[in-house]
Design a protein around this motif. Sequence first.
Motif, PDB file in Angstrom:
ATOM      1  N   HIS A   9       0.817  -1.212   0.000  1.00 51.79           N
ATOM      2  CA  HIS A   9       0.000   0.000   0.000  1.00 51.79           C
ATOM      3  C   HIS A   9       0.856   1.269   0.000  1.00 51.79           C
ATOM      4  N   LEU A  10       1.992   1.236   0.690  1.00 58.20           N
ATOM      5  CA  LEU A  10       2.890   2.393   0.655  1.00 58.20           C
ATOM      6  C   LEU A  10       3.465   2.592  -0.741  1.00 58.20           C
ATOM      7  N   GLY A  11       3.768   1.503  -1.424  1.00 58.51           N
ATOM      8  CA  GLY A  11       4.239   1.617  -2.802  1.00 58.51           C
ATOM      9  C   GLY A  11       3.187   2.235  -3.693  1.00 58.51           C
ATOM     10  N   CYS A  12       1.939   1.858  -3.476  1.00 53.41           N
ATOM     11  CA  CYS A  12       0.839   2.422  -4.256  1.00 53.41           C
ATOM     12  C   CYS A  12       0.597   3.888  -3.887  1.00 53.41           C
ATOM     13  N   ALA A  13       0.855   4.242  -2.623  1.00 48.50           N
ATOM     14  CA  ALA A  13       0.637   5.616  -2.166  1.00 48.50           C
ATOM     15  C   ALA A  13       1.597   6.583  -2.852  1.00 48.50           C
ATOM     16  N   GLY A  14       2.808   6.143  -3.096  1.00 45.54           N
ATOM     17  CA  GLY A  14       3.791   6.993  -3.746  1.00 45.54           C
ATOM     18  C   GLY A  14       4.124   8.226  -2.924  1.00 45.54           C
ATOM     19  N   ALA A  15       5.021   9.036  -3.421  1.00 47.47           N
ATOM     20  CA  ALA A  15       5.411  10.273  -2.749  1.00 47.47           C
ATOM     21  C   ALA A  15       5.658  11.345  -3.791  1.00 47.47           C
ATOM     22  N   VAL A  16       5.262  12.547  -3.463  1.00 42.67           N
ATOM     23  CA  VAL A  16       5.466  13.707  -4.327  1.00 42.67           C
ATOM     24  C   VAL A  16       5.885  14.882  -3.461  1.00 42.67           C
ATOM     25  N   LYS A  17       6.387  15.925  -4.102  1.00 38.93           N
ATOM     26  CA  LYS A  17       6.676  17.167  -3.388  1.00 38.93           C
ATOM     27  C   LYS A  17       5.412  18.009  -3.379  1.00 38.93           C
ATOM     28  N   GLY A  18       5.007  18.407  -2.205  1.00 40.05           N
ATOM     29  CA  GLY A  18       3.812  19.225  -2.052  1.00 40.05           C
ATOM     30  C   GLY A  18       4.173  20.684  -1.877  1.00 40.05           C
ATOM     31  N   PRO A  23       7.671  16.831   1.197  1.00 42.03           N
ATOM     32  CA  PRO A  23       7.175  15.550   0.666  1.00 42.03           C
ATOM     33  C   PRO A  23       5.842  15.158   1.295  1.00 42.03           C
ATOM     34  N   GLN A  24       5.034  14.511   0.489  1.00 42.05           N
ATOM     35  CA  GLN A  24       3.740  14.020   0.961  1.00 42.05           C
ATOM     36  C   GLN A  24       3.343  12.827   0.111  1.00 42.05           C
ATOM     37  N   PHE A  25       2.342  12.095   0.566  1.00 42.49           N
ATOM     38  CA  PHE A  25       1.861  10.954  -0.207  1.00 42.49           C
ATOM     39  C   PHE A  25       1.097  11.443  -1.431  1.00 42.49           C
ATOM     40  N   ALA A  26       1.341  10.797  -2.564  1.00 41.30           N
ATOM     41  CA  ALA A  26       0.638  11.147  -3.797  1.00 41.30           C
ATOM     42  C   ALA A  26      -0.814  10.687  -3.733  1.00 41.30           C
ATOM     43  N   LYS A  27      -1.048   9.558  -3.084  1.00 40.14           N
ATOM     44  CA  LYS A  27      -2.394   8.993  -2.971  1.00 40.14           C
ATOM     45  C   LYS A  27      -2.669   8.679  -1.500  1.00 40.14           C
ATOM     46  N   PRO A  28      -3.122   9.687  -0.734  1.00 40.66           N
ATOM     47  CA  PRO A  28      -3.325   9.510   0.709  1.00 40.66           C
ATOM     48  C   PRO A  28      -4.210   8.334   1.123  1.00 40.66           C
ATOM     49  N   GLU A  43      -0.905  10.337  10.615  1.00 41.83           N
ATOM     50  CA  GLU A  43       0.002  11.389  11.068  1.00 41.83           C
ATOM     51  C   GLU A  43       1.343  10.796  11.510  1.00 41.83           C
ATOM     52  N   GLU A  44       1.290   9.714  12.277  1.00 35.44           N
ATOM     53  CA  GLU A  44       2.523   9.059  12.724  1.00 35.44           C
ATOM     54  C   GLU A  44       3.288   8.459  11.545  1.00 35.44           C
ATOM     55  N   LEU A  45       2.562   7.904  10.594  1.00 30.33           N
ATOM     56  CA  LEU A  45       3.203   7.341   9.407  1.00 30.33           C
ATOM     57  C   LEU A  45       3.907   8.434   8.619  1.00 30.33           C
ATOM     58  N   ASN A  46       3.225   9.567   8.423  1.00 31.66           N
ATOM     59  CA  ASN A  46       3.840  10.711   7.743  1.00 31.66           C
ATOM     60  C   ASN A  46       5.106  11.147   8.462  1.00 31.66           C
ATOM     61  N   LYS A  47       5.022  11.265   9.761  1.00 32.35           N
ATOM     62  CA  LYS A  47       6.161  11.702  10.564  1.00 32.35           C
ATOM     63  C   LYS A  47       7.323  10.721  10.432  1.00 32.35           C
ATOM     64  N   SER A  48       7.029   9.445  10.494  1.00 29.81           N
ATOM     65  CA  SER A  48       8.072   8.419  10.411  1.00 29.81           C
ATOM     66  C   SER A  48       8.749   8.377   9.049  1.00 29.81           C
ATOM     67  N   ILE A  49       7.964   8.562   8.010  1.00 22.86           N
ATOM     68  CA  ILE A  49       8.511   8.440   6.659  1.00 22.86           C
ATOM     69  C   ILE A  49       9.157   9.727   6.169  1.00 22.86           C
ATOM     70  N   PHE A  50       8.494  10.855   6.411  1.00 18.77           N
ATOM     71  CA  PHE A  50       8.950  12.112   5.820  1.00 18.77           C
ATOM     72  C   PHE A  50       9.696  13.027   6.780  1.00 18.77           C
ATOM     73  N   SER A  51       9.908  12.607   8.013  1.00 22.32           N
ATOM     74  CA  SER A  51      10.599  13.445   8.991  1.00 22.32           C
ATOM     75  C   SER A  51      12.056  13.626   8.605  1.00 22.32           C
ATOM     76  N   SER A  52      12.559  14.827   8.787  1.00 26.60           N
ATOM     77  CA  SER A  52      13.976  15.079   8.531  1.00 26.60           C
ATOM     78  C   SER A  52      14.710  15.327   9.844  1.00 26.60           C
TER      79      SER A  52
END
Length: 83
Positions: A9-18, A23-28, A43-52
């Motif tokens: 599902h994460l592969g299907c969600a993809g990532a794009v620059k918002g 960065p954010q998911f292309a398909k939330p 929210e936690e998933l976003n933080k874990s994946i896109f946190s710098s």
Amino acid sequence: TNVLAAIYHLGCAGAVKGNANKPQFAKPPWAQKAAALLGTTIEELNKSIFSSGGTSTLNRGTSLRVSSAMDRPAYLPSDAQAT
């Protein structure tokens, strides 16, 4: 099996620059399903994946490329070499 489904599902969600190149998911909705499978919030998933913040297991030099099935050549059973 939930972890494998979440990876899919994460592969299907993809990532794009918002906004502001953030960065954010292309398909939330796909990311939401992955979060549910992992027992966490979007929210936690976003933080874990896109946190710098430096807590990621991937360093900044690591690059991941997700390709779609359309980017790969088709494999046909007739392509296999008989031995």
